[in-house]
Design an enzyme around this catalytic site. Structure first.
Site, PDB file in Angstrom:
ATOM      1  N   LYS A 128      -3.836  -4.276  -6.850  1.00 36.82           N
ATOM      2  CA  LYS A 128      -4.499  -3.305  -5.967  1.00 36.82           C
ATOM      3  C   LYS A 128      -3.485  -2.759  -4.960  1.00 36.82           C
ATOM      4  O   LYS A 128      -2.407  -3.344  -4.766  1.00 36.82           O
ATOM      5  CB  LYS A 128      -5.664  -3.987  -5.254  1.00 36.82           C
ATOM      6  CG  LYS A 128      -5.242  -5.095  -4.299  1.00 36.82           C
ATOM      7  CD  LYS A 128      -6.425  -5.929  -3.836  1.00 36.82           C
ATOM      8  CE  LYS A 128      -5.953  -7.053  -2.920  1.00 36.82           C
ATOM      9  NZ  LYS A 128      -6.987  -8.068  -2.692  1.00 36.82           N
ATOM     10  N   ARG A 166      -6.791 -15.582  -9.849  1.00 35.55           N
ATOM     11  CA  ARG A 166      -6.424 -14.204  -9.492  1.00 35.55           C
ATOM     12  C   ARG A 166      -5.204 -14.255  -8.567  1.00 35.55           C
ATOM     13  O   ARG A 166      -5.286 -14.697  -7.430  1.00 35.55           O
ATOM     14  CB  ARG A 166      -7.602 -13.502  -8.799  1.00 35.55           C
ATOM     15  CG  ARG A 166      -8.877 -13.479  -9.674  1.00 35.55           C
ATOM     16  CD  ARG A 166      -9.959 -12.594  -9.063  1.00 35.55           C
ATOM     17  NE  ARG A 166     -10.308 -12.956  -7.712  1.00 35.55           N
ATOM     18  CZ  ARG A 166     -11.270 -13.813  -7.363  1.00 35.55           C
ATOM     19  NH1 ARG A 166     -12.018 -14.401  -8.295  1.00 35.55           N
ATOM     20  NH2 ARG A 166     -11.507 -14.070  -6.102  1.00 35.55           N
ATOM     21  N   CYS A 197      12.270   4.521  16.182  1.00 38.59           N
ATOM     22  CA  CYS A 197      11.812   5.907  16.142  1.00 38.59           C
ATOM     23  C   CYS A 197      11.164   6.213  14.794  1.00 38.59           C
ATOM     24  O   CYS A 197      11.139   5.371  13.909  1.00 38.59           O
ATOM     25  CB  CYS A 197      12.984   6.854  16.375  1.00 38.59           C
ATOM     26  SG  CYS A 197      13.843   6.543  17.917  1.00 38.59           S
ATOM     27  N   ASP A 233      12.260   8.093  12.441  1.00 32.54           N
ATOM     28  CA  ASP A 233      13.209   8.204  11.331  1.00 32.54           C
ATOM     29  C   ASP A 233      14.476   7.393  11.500  1.00 32.54           C
ATOM     30  O   ASP A 233      15.365   7.482  10.666  1.00 32.54           O
ATOM     31  CB  ASP A 233      13.651   9.667  11.167  1.00 32.54           C
ATOM     32  CG  ASP A 233      12.477  10.607  11.217  1.00 32.54           C
ATOM     33  OD1 ASP A 233      11.629  10.495  10.333  1.00 32.54           O
ATOM     34  OD2 ASP A 233      12.394  11.421  12.154  1.00 32.54           O
TER      35      ASP A 233
END
Ligand SMILES: *Cc1c(COP(=O)(O)O)cnc(C)c1O
Length: 351
Positions: free
Chosen positions: A29, A202, A290, A292
Site C-alpha cells: 500500500k 501480512r 528549506c 529545496d
C-alpha cells in the site's frame, strides 16, 4: 533515492522463513510504503511472498496493469467503489459491512472482524449477521481476518484479547457453515507471535527493513537517500545560516550546500537536529531546513563540489537511518519512508 531490491529479498526471505509454513502477503500500500509498489511487489514475490496486499482498488489494479498475476487483497475502498472491477481483475475483496455485499457477485471475500482496533472491520455484535449474509451471497467466503493494535508492544494485554475475539469470530463463521482461512499477523506479530500466524501473515514495515520491535533482527533498511554537494563556501565566525538565522557560526567554518529540502521529504522539524554523511564522516546540518536545500557544517575539512552526501541509509557505514530521523522528531519510521514519495526524487533500483 536508492532502493536496494537485493536487501528487500533478504528481508522477505527471512520473514517467509519465520512465517514457517503460513503464506506471506507482501503489503505494498501507499506505493510500497514510498518505495514503489510494482518493483517491490515483483521482488517480494521472487523472494517467496505469495500474496500482495494493497489499500485501495486503484492500487491493486495498478499491480494487475503491470502484469502481476499473484493473488491480491484490496482492503479499504470508499463506499460505492466499483467492486465489480475487482472481481473482473481477480482481486480479492475485503468486507466489513453487510452493505458492501449489495450487488456483489463472483467475488472472493475476506471478511474483516474488528477485534479491538476500532478502525476498519465489522464489530463483533454484527459479525454473525455479516457471516450469514456473505455465506448466502453469490460470493466465496475465502478468509476471515483482523488487524492488531499493539503487536509492536510484546505482552500488551490487547494482543491476547484480540486473539480471543478473533477465535470467537472464526468459530461463528464455522457455525454459519463456512470454513474460511484466517490471517491476523502484521510484521511485528510475524516476528514474535508464531501462535498468531494462522494461514497467512501480512508483511509490511519489516520487509522494507525497518524493525517494529526492540528485539534484534537481521533486517536491512532498503531505502537510502543520497544527494551531492552543490556549493561549498567558507564563512566567518558570526555569520548565521538560513531563514530566521537560527544558527550562528562560532568560528570560521566551511559550509556545504545540499540541494534537497522539505519538498523532498526532509521534515522541517529536523532543522539543526540532523546529521548527514559527507566523505564518510557525520556532519551537522545547520539552520532551518528549506524547501529545496540544507546547509551542512564541514568545519575545516576539505569538501568539494559533487561530493556524495548520504542523508539516511542502512546505517552500516555510520550514516543516519530513517528510524533515527523518526526518533529525533517523535514519529515512526513508517512516516519517514512513506513521506519520501516525491515526484522530483528519482528512484534508482539496485539488485
Ligand atoms: C499496513 C498493514 C499491514 C502491515 O503492517 P506492518 O506493521 O507494516 O507490518 C498489515 N495489515 C494491514 C491491514 C495493514 O493495513
Amino acid at each position: 533515492m536508492t532502493i536496494d531490491l537485493g536487501l528487500l529479498r533478504h528481508n522477505v526471505a527471512l520473514l517467509v522463513d519465520r512465517a514457517a509454513g503460513a503464506e506471506s502477503m507482501a503489503v505494498v500500500k501507499a506505493d510500497g510504503y514510498g518505495h514503489g509498489a510494482v518493483p517491490i511487489a515483483r521482488a517480494a514475490l521472487e523472494a517467496g511472498a505469495t500474496w500482495l496486499g494493497s489499500c485501495s482498488l486503484d492500487e491493486a489494479l495498478a499491480l494487475r496493469a503491470a502484469g502481476i498475476t499473484a493473488p491480491i487483497l484490496s482492503w479499504l475502498d470508499v463506499a460505492g467503489a466499483d467492486l465489480s472491477a475487482a472481481v473482473e481483475a481477480g482481486i480479492d475483496v475485503a468486507v466489513s459491512d453487510v452493505d458492501q455485499l449489495r450487488g456483489l457477485r463472483g467475488a472472493r471475500l475476506h471478511l474483516k472482524v474488528d477485534t479491538g482496533l476500532c478502525r476498519n472491520g465489522c464489530p463483533p455484535a454484527r459479525w454473525a449477521e455479516l457471516v450469514r449474509a456473505a455465506a448466502a451471497s453469490n460470493n466465496e467466503v475465502y478468509a476471515v481476518w483482523s488487524h492488531l493494535a499493539c503487536a509492536d508492544e510484546p505482552g500488551h494485554p490487547s494482543i491476547d484479547l484480540q486473539a480471543k475475539r478473533f477465535d470467537d469470530a472464526y468459530h461463528a463463521a464455522l457455525a454459519a457453515g463456512v470454513t474460511p482461512r484466517r490471517h491476523l499477523a502484521n510484521s511485528a506479530a510475524t516476528l514474535n507471535r508464531p501462535d498468531l500466524h494462522f494461514d497467512m501473515v501480512r508483511l509490511g514495515i519489516a520487509m522494507y527493513g525497518l524493525n517494529p520491535l526492540a528485539q534484534r533482527e537481521d533486517l536491512r533498511p532498503i531505502m537510502s537517500f543520497r544527494s551531492s554537494v552543490a556549493l561549498v563556501k567558507r564563512v566567518a565566525a558570526g555569520e548565521s545560516v538560513s531563514y530566521g538565522q537560527s544558527w550562528t557560526a562560532e568560528r570560521d567554518t566551511t559550509l556545504a550546500l545540499v540541494p534537497v529540502g522539505y519538498a523532498d521529504g526532509i521534515p522541517r522539524l529536523l532543522s539543526n537536529r540532523m546529521e548527514v554523511l559527507v566523505g564518510g564522516v557525520r556532519r551537522p546540518q545547520r539552520g532551518r531546513v528549506c524547501m529545496d536545500q540544507i546547509v551542512v557544517d564541514c568545519g575545516d575539512d576539505p569538501v568539494a563540489l559533487g561530493d556524495e552526501v548520504v542523508l539516511f541509509g542502512s546505517g552500516e557505514h555510520g550514516e543516519p537511518t530513517a528510524t533515527e530521523w523518526a526518533e529525533t522528531i517523535g514519529t515512526i519510521d513508517y512516516e519517514i519512508v512513506t513521506g519520501m514519495h516525491r515526484p522530483r526524487l528519482a528512484r534508482r533500483y539496485v539488485r
